[in-house]
Design a protein around this motif. Sequence first.
Motif, PDB file in Angstrom:
ATOM      1  N   TYR A 195       0.828  -1.205   0.000  1.00 51.48           N
ATOM      2  CA  TYR A 195       0.000   0.000   0.000  1.00 51.48           C
ATOM      3  C   TYR A 195       0.864   1.257   0.000  1.00 51.48           C
ATOM      4  O   TYR A 195       2.007   1.258   0.487  1.00 51.48           O
ATOM      5  CB  TYR A 195      -0.895   0.032   1.240  1.00 51.48           C
ATOM      6  N   VAL A 196       0.280   2.333  -0.544  1.00 48.34           N
ATOM      7  CA  VAL A 196       0.886   3.666  -0.479  1.00 48.34           C
ATOM      8  C   VAL A 196      -0.227   4.657  -0.144  1.00 48.34           C
ATOM      9  O   VAL A 196      -1.410   4.324  -0.156  1.00 48.34           O
ATOM     10  CB  VAL A 196       1.553   4.052  -1.822  1.00 48.34           C
ATOM     11  N   GLU A 197       0.162   5.900   0.172  1.00 50.56           N
ATOM     12  CA  GLU A 197      -0.837   6.932   0.450  1.00 50.56           C
ATOM     13  C   GLU A 197      -1.597   7.300  -0.823  1.00 50.56           C
ATOM     14  O   GLU A 197      -1.013   7.368  -1.916  1.00 50.56           O
ATOM     15  CB  GLU A 197      -0.162   8.178   1.029  1.00 50.56           C
ATOM     16  N   ASN A 198      -2.887   7.540  -0.679  1.00 49.95           N
ATOM     17  CA  ASN A 198      -3.714   7.915  -1.821  1.00 49.95           C
ATOM     18  C   ASN A 198      -3.362   9.327  -2.285  1.00 49.95           C
ATOM     19  O   ASN A 198      -3.368  10.274  -1.493  1.00 49.95           O
ATOM     20  CB  ASN A 198      -5.187   7.851  -1.427  1.00 49.95           C
ATOM     21  N   GLY A 199      -3.078   9.476  -3.579  1.00 56.98           N
ATOM     22  CA  GLY A 199      -2.733  10.787  -4.114  1.00 56.98           C
ATOM     23  C   GLY A 199      -3.757  11.349  -5.072  1.00 56.98           C
ATOM     24  O   GLY A 199      -3.500  12.361  -5.742  1.00 56.98           O
ATOM     25  N   HIS A 200      -4.935  10.722  -5.177  1.00 58.97           N
ATOM     26  CA  HIS A 200      -5.980  11.174  -6.104  1.00 58.97           C
ATOM     27  C   HIS A 200      -7.174  11.731  -5.337  1.00 58.97           C
ATOM     28  O   HIS A 200      -7.464  11.318  -4.214  1.00 58.97           O
ATOM     29  CB  HIS A 200      -6.430  10.033  -6.997  1.00 58.97           C
ATOM     30  N   ALA A 201      -7.882  12.646  -5.968  1.00 58.07           N
ATOM     31  CA  ALA A 201      -8.956  13.376  -5.278  1.00 58.07           C
ATOM     32  C   ALA A 201     -10.297  12.653  -5.283  1.00 58.07           C
ATOM     33  O   ALA A 201     -11.079  12.776  -4.336  1.00 58.07           O
ATOM     34  CB  ALA A 201      -9.121  14.755  -5.917  1.00 58.07           C
ATOM     35  N   LEU A 202     -10.608  11.897  -6.334  1.00 59.63           N
ATOM     36  CA  LEU A 202     -11.931  11.281  -6.479  1.00 59.63           C
ATOM     37  C   LEU A 202     -11.842   9.765  -6.323  1.00 59.63           C
ATOM     38  O   LEU A 202     -10.850   9.141  -6.730  1.00 59.63           O
ATOM     39  CB  LEU A 202     -12.527  11.616  -7.849  1.00 59.63           C
ATOM     40  N   ALA A 203     -12.903   9.188  -5.757  1.00 58.48           N
ATOM     41  CA  ALA A 203     -12.968   7.731  -5.593  1.00 58.48           C
ATOM     42  C   ALA A 203     -14.278   7.213  -6.171  1.00 58.48           C
ATOM     43  O   ALA A 203     -15.336   7.859  -6.047  1.00 58.48           O
ATOM     44  CB  ALA A 203     -12.853   7.341  -4.120  1.00 58.48           C
ATOM     45  N   ASP A 269      -7.835  11.469 -10.651  1.00 58.29           N
ATOM     46  CA  ASP A 269      -7.772  12.924 -10.514  1.00 58.29           C
ATOM     47  C   ASP A 269      -9.037  13.565 -11.067  1.00 58.29           C
ATOM     48  O   ASP A 269      -9.730  12.994 -11.916  1.00 58.29           O
ATOM     49  CB  ASP A 269      -6.556  13.481 -11.261  1.00 58.29           C
ATOM     50  N   HIS A 270      -9.310  14.830 -10.615  1.00 58.79           N
ATOM     51  CA  HIS A 270     -10.501  15.562 -11.042  1.00 58.79           C
ATOM     52  C   HIS A 270     -10.594  15.681 -12.555  1.00 58.79           C
ATOM     53  O   HIS A 270     -11.670  15.536 -13.144  1.00 58.79           O
ATOM     54  CB  HIS A 270     -10.499  16.968 -10.426  1.00 58.79           C
ATOM     55  N   GLU A 271      -9.478  15.981 -13.199  1.00 54.73           N
ATOM     56  CA  GLU A 271      -9.533  16.270 -14.638  1.00 54.73           C
ATOM     57  C   GLU A 271      -9.924  15.062 -15.490  1.00 54.73           C
ATOM     58  O   GLU A 271     -10.237  15.202 -16.682  1.00 54.73           O
ATOM     59  CB  GLU A 271      -8.184  16.825 -15.123  1.00 54.73           C
ATOM     60  N   ASN A 272      -9.912  13.852 -14.897  1.00 50.34           N
ATOM     61  CA  ASN A 272     -10.249  12.645 -15.669  1.00 50.34           C
ATOM     62  C   ASN A 272     -11.676  12.143 -15.405  1.00 50.34           C
ATOM     63  O   ASN A 272     -12.050  11.066 -15.878  1.00 50.34           O
ATOM     64  CB  ASN A 272      -9.251  11.534 -15.348  1.00 50.34           C
ATOM     65  N   LYS A 273     -12.454  12.912 -14.657  1.00 49.59           N
ATOM     66  CA  LYS A 273     -13.805  12.482 -14.276  1.00 49.59           C
ATOM     67  C   LYS A 273     -14.672  12.182 -15.498  1.00 49.59           C
ATOM     68  O   LYS A 273     -15.294  11.116 -15.584  1.00 49.59           O
ATOM     69  CB  LYS A 273     -14.452  13.557 -13.423  1.00 49.59           C
ATOM     70  N   TYR A 274     -14.745  13.106 -16.436  1.00 46.19           N
ATOM     71  CA  TYR A 274     -15.639  12.918 -17.579  1.00 46.19           C
ATOM     72  C   TYR A 274     -15.103  11.881 -18.560  1.00 46.19           C
ATOM     73  O   TYR A 274     -15.863  11.150 -19.190  1.00 46.19           O
ATOM     74  CB  TYR A 274     -15.893  14.264 -18.273  1.00 46.19           C
TER      75      TYR A 274
END
Length: 483
Positions: A195-203, A269-274
Amino acid sequence: MERVLKGLEPESVFRNFEALTQIPRESGNEEAVATYLVAFAQKHGLEVIREASNNIIITKPATPGYEQSKTVILQGHTDMVCVKLDTLDFDFNSMPIPIVVDGDWIKTKGTTLGADNGIAVAMTMSILESKTLEHPKLIALFTTSEETGMDGVIALDPEHVKGDVLINLDSEEEGTLLASCAGGVNNIATLKLDYVENGHALAYELVISGLAGGHSGAEIDKNRANAIKLMGRTLSIFKAHFPYALYEIAGGEKMNAIAKRSAMKFTIDHENKYMLEDLVASIEATFKNEYEIADPDIKLELNKIQGPQQVFADATRDAIEKLIRLTPFGMYTMSAGIPGLVESSNNLGVLEQTKDTIKLTNAIRSSVNSKKQELNEVMALVCEAVGAENSLMADYPEWSFKVESPTRELMKTTYSDLYGKTLKVDAIHAGLECGFLKEKVGDIDMISLGPDMQDVHTPFEKLSISSTARTYEFLCEVLKRMK
């Protein structure tokens, strides 16, 4: 409560079968059904043995005139595969199977029926309780945990079962005798998680569902999709389009059922949501196109969720992807001697996650032992390539064809006399207990039969009423002719 199957004939068969649907009997949980069968034997004054494994052996003496006839072992298993519709709130450990009658079929309201192999138990109980049927000495052998590794028959004490003929009642097609079956093994791949720390904003959670599933022996040649394998492809597609981190993944329910559902949780990341939303729609369209005929109801559902603090390291995520994608699924070889018979196959049945590991459980089957070993070696190489451990459990032998079988010939004659049809003799890719039983009780005359069933190991499992009646009539007539 009013009996659902009341009025169906043979009355005793369907009465006993309905009683079994009221008793929890998932593989490994046969305590209650074993207690029920012991009480049944005692009620009818029959000798009964209960083994530590909850195998039940009931003996019924020969009827007058049959004392010198060969002893017949009637065999089935008490456990069932417990699978339900994803949307159904149902507990197999506390709730009776919700059976319904639909024309000639006994079905359920969204769960497996347990006709595999409850109808064998019910028919045998009816023979045991009959006061009019003529027959040789009978030994009823009810084994446990057949569906998860044949643990019951492995634990069977051979001293408790002595006979000359064995009739296994775990087949699913009327008019076909089985005289051979595949052997198999559970092949398990275990991968440690970093495991590593989560670096992304959306789940998000992605669920793949709507698949038909099915018995990994009987339906492995139907080209149905496997939800775990589809999830492995999805991981690869995501990786090709944007950075993402995986932190939960699971799929399937039983190692011997084709996985009909899988789910994963991941972050982006946020920019990949759509892009994600469009990509999931595209993947769903691709899968639907590929399985338009065999599995038309595939569905991908994407839901936004609360994000985690930790996720899998990229190396762990990539190893999971490779492990799923490289694991064989489906038919491996076809029989050269029996047209249409699958010789070897693998079913990636269950993907489960603990805090520290991912575990994939495969059901490898083959009627040729060396091909079974070859598939095991393939899985060992896959595991070596991705840094996973490989282990084997519940290895069971194939049941090879016996050239001479007086019982088989008697059954063919009896079937022709009763129905004016030729009884087919065949082999099956699914595993039966006959291979182990041969080791336990000796190389005696064995055959397997049963009534028509469809979609076993799925929530759409159903049992033919008329076929059950004919199969029971046929079985009773065969016993009568063994004088």
